[in-house]
Design a protein around this motif. Structure first.
Motif, mmCIF file in Angstrom:
data_model
loop_
_atom_site.group_PDB
_atom_site.id
_atom_site.type_symbol
_atom_site.label_atom_id
_atom_site.label_comp_id
_atom_site.label_asym_id
_atom_site.label_seq_id
_atom_site.Cartn_x
_atom_site.Cartn_y
_atom_site.Cartn_z
ATOM 1 N N GLN A 195 -48.037 57.323 -133.965
ATOM 2 C CA GLN A 195 -49.271 56.655 -134.384
ATOM 3 C C GLN A 195 -50.444 57.624 -134.421
ATOM 4 O O GLN A 195 -51.278 57.570 -135.336
ATOM 5 C CB GLN A 195 -49.546 55.477 -133.445
ATOM 6 C CG GLN A 195 -48.563 54.335 -133.664
ATOM 7 C CD GLN A 195 -48.443 53.372 -132.514
ATOM 8 O OE1 GLN A 195 -49.284 53.355 -131.617
ATOM 9 N NE2 GLN A 195 -47.390 52.567 -132.507
ATOM 10 N N GLU B 293 -55.379 44.938 -139.629
ATOM 11 C CA GLU B 293 -56.461 45.782 -140.141
ATOM 12 C C GLU B 293 -55.916 47.143 -140.587
ATOM 13 O O GLU B 293 -56.340 47.682 -141.625
ATOM 14 C CB GLU B 293 -57.533 45.983 -139.068
ATOM 15 C CG GLU B 293 -58.299 44.720 -138.695
ATOM 16 C CD GLU B 293 -57.543 43.814 -137.749
ATOM 17 O OE1 GLU B 293 -56.506 44.245 -137.171
ATOM 18 O OE2 GLU B 293 -57.966 42.643 -137.588
ATOM 19 N N ILE B 294 -54.980 47.681 -139.824
ATOM 20 C CA ILE B 294 -54.394 48.980 -140.168
ATOM 21 C C ILE B 294 -53.639 48.888 -141.486
ATOM 22 O O ILE B 294 -53.763 49.749 -142.359
ATOM 23 C CB ILE B 294 -53.482 49.463 -139.028
ATOM 24 C CG1 ILE B 294 -54.336 49.853 -137.811
ATOM 25 C CG2 ILE B 294 -52.609 50.636 -139.473
ATOM 26 C CD1 ILE B 294 -53.535 50.145 -136.559
ATOM 27 N N GLU C 243 -55.887 48.787 -144.624
ATOM 28 C CA GLU C 243 -56.669 49.965 -145.005
ATOM 29 C C GLU C 243 -56.125 50.583 -146.296
ATOM 30 O O GLU C 243 -54.920 50.535 -146.545
ATOM 31 C CB GLU C 243 -56.637 51.003 -143.877
ATOM 32 C CG GLU C 243 -57.386 50.574 -142.626
ATOM 33 C CD GLU C 243 -57.303 51.606 -141.528
ATOM 34 O OE1 GLU C 243 -56.625 52.645 -141.733
ATOM 35 O OE2 GLU C 243 -57.893 51.387 -140.462
ATOM 36 N N THR D 77 -53.495 49.309 -130.621
ATOM 37 C CA THR D 77 -53.106 49.781 -131.953
ATOM 38 C C THR D 77 -52.155 48.798 -132.614
ATOM 39 O O THR D 77 -52.337 48.418 -133.779
ATOM 40 C CB THR D 77 -52.452 51.168 -131.874
ATOM 41 O OG1 THR D 77 -53.384 52.097 -131.289
ATOM 42 C CG2 THR D 77 -52.063 51.675 -133.257
ATOM 43 N N ARG E 231 -54.712 53.027 -147.497
ATOM 44 C CA ARG E 231 -53.969 54.214 -147.083
ATOM 45 C C ARG E 231 -52.668 54.284 -147.874
ATOM 46 O O ARG E 231 -52.005 53.266 -148.075
ATOM 47 C CB ARG E 231 -53.677 54.130 -145.588
ATOM 48 C CG ARG E 231 -52.996 55.332 -144.987
ATOM 49 C CD ARG E 231 -52.487 55.000 -143.581
ATOM 50 N NE ARG E 231 -53.520 54.415 -142.760
ATOM 51 C CZ ARG E 231 -54.405 55.108 -142.048
ATOM 52 N NH1 ARG E 231 -54.374 56.426 -142.073
ATOM 53 N NH2 ARG E 231 -55.308 54.497 -141.307
ATOM 54 N N LEU F 76 -51.887 57.930 -138.082
ATOM 55 C CA LEU F 76 -53.088 57.106 -138.193
ATOM 56 C C LEU F 76 -54.371 57.884 -137.929
ATOM 57 O O LEU F 76 -55.439 57.494 -138.400
ATOM 58 C CB LEU F 76 -53.009 55.924 -137.221
ATOM 59 C CG LEU F 76 -51.993 54.841 -137.572
ATOM 60 C CD1 LEU F 76 -51.910 53.820 -136.438
ATOM 61 C CD2 LEU F 76 -52.374 54.156 -138.880
ATOM 62 N N ALA G 126 -57.764 56.129 -136.975
ATOM 63 C CA ALA G 126 -57.528 54.682 -137.052
ATOM 64 C C ALA G 126 -56.746 54.163 -135.851
ATOM 65 O O ALA G 126 -56.686 52.951 -135.625
ATOM 66 C CB ALA G 126 -56.792 54.330 -138.343
ATOM 67 N N ARG G 127 -56.169 55.063 -135.084
ATOM 68 C CA ARG G 127 -55.439 54.634 -133.881
ATOM 69 C C ARG G 127 -56.430 54.155 -132.830
ATOM 70 O O ARG G 127 -57.471 54.766 -132.613
ATOM 71 C CB ARG G 127 -54.608 55.797 -133.332
ATOM 72 C CG ARG G 127 -53.789 55.430 -132.098
ATOM 73 C CD ARG G 127 -52.885 56.590 -131.713
ATOM 74 N NE ARG G 127 -53.631 57.749 -131.277
ATOM 75 C CZ ARG G 127 -53.809 58.095 -130.002
ATOM 76 N NH1 ARG G 127 -53.317 57.341 -129.032
ATOM 77 N NH2 ARG G 127 -54.476 59.190 -129.691
ATOM 78 N N ARG G 128 -56.103 53.054 -132.170
ATOM 79 C CA ARG G 128 -56.951 52.515 -131.113
ATOM 80 C C ARG G 128 -56.740 53.292 -129.811
ATOM 81 O O ARG G 128 -55.964 54.235 -129.745
ATOM 82 C CB ARG G 128 -56.638 51.042 -130.888
ATOM 83 C CG ARG G 128 -57.183 50.004 -131.838
ATOM 84 C CD ARG G 128 -57.317 50.335 -133.263
ATOM 85 N NE ARG G 128 -57.641 49.138 -134.060
ATOM 86 C CZ ARG G 128 -57.633 49.089 -135.359
ATOM 87 N NH1 ARG G 128 -57.318 50.160 -136.064
ATOM 88 N NH2 ARG G 128 -57.950 47.978 -135.998
#
Length: 206
Positions: free
Chosen positions: A137, A158-159, A162, A152, A164, A141, A144-146
């Motif tokens: 991740q 939400e991921i 994106e 995450t 992407r 990511l 964007a990784r939590r």
């Protein structure tokens, strides 16, 4: 491109960086890189590193974690190992050894530094990356990784939304050590897995 990928794969499977130019402690065994790239698969499974059983078999996810992962994906073993369906590229290609408690050590950093960007670049057909665990991740990511794996994975909607390319879905590791995590986070099986299986069916059927 397929020829370039095949040549790069042969180089990776002959890799001895962890022995010849180690960043950290040497491997506790001879290198046996386990990686299954594909010039056709639209789904990439980005795992952590082989465990003891995979090191012995030379084939990814030939262990209880693999059984659980295939159940999550809703696929058979034959579908899972079909390189028309899935590419399997962990963050570390060799079994890194175990810590004092019997858990696997983190993926070796040498692998991603030496090979990952070049390998991913040669698989432009990939539409969906399944990132299993913190290390995958973090690489796929970035910002964007939590702050934690749970956050995450909980932010998967939400991921995935994106802009992407390819799309990314974060997963916990399917290890049976994570059974307690699954019980604490029932939304994973109730909400995430149905969505995941729908995405898998869509990309395997088109």
């Amino acid at each position: 491109m397929a020829g370039d990928l095949a040549r790069l794969t042969r180089q990776i499977r002959a890799c001895r960086i962890c022995v010849d130019e180690p960043i950290g402690p040497p491997l506790p065994h001879e290198p046996r890189p386990v990686v299954v790239p594909s010039a056709r698969a639209r789904i990439l499974i980005a795992g952590q590193a082989p465990g003891t059983r995979v090191h012995l078999s030379g084939k990814p996810f030939t262990d209880p974690s693999g059984d659980r992962l295939r159940d999550w994906l809703g696929v058979t073993a034959a579908e899972f190992y079909d390189t028309d369906n899935f590419a399997i590229v962990p963050m570390g290609f060799c079994f890194p050894g175990q810590d004092a408690k019997g858990g696997d050590l983190p993926p070796r950093r040498e692998c991603a530094q030496a090979w990952r960007a070049r390998l991913i670049e040669k698989m432009p057909q990939v539409e969906l990356v399944l990132t299993i665990g913190l290390y995958a991740q973090a690489w796929h990511l970035g910002a964007a990784r939590r702050s934690s794996l749970t956050e995450t994975v909980a932010g998967w909607r939400e991921i995935f939304a994106e802009p992407r390319v390819p799309k990314v879905l974060p997963l916990p590791h399917p290890s049976w050590r994570n059974t307690a995590w699954l019980k604490k986070n029932p939304w994973f099986e109730m909400e995430f897995l149905p969505f995941l299986k729908t995405e898998i069916v869509h990309r395997l059927s088109n």
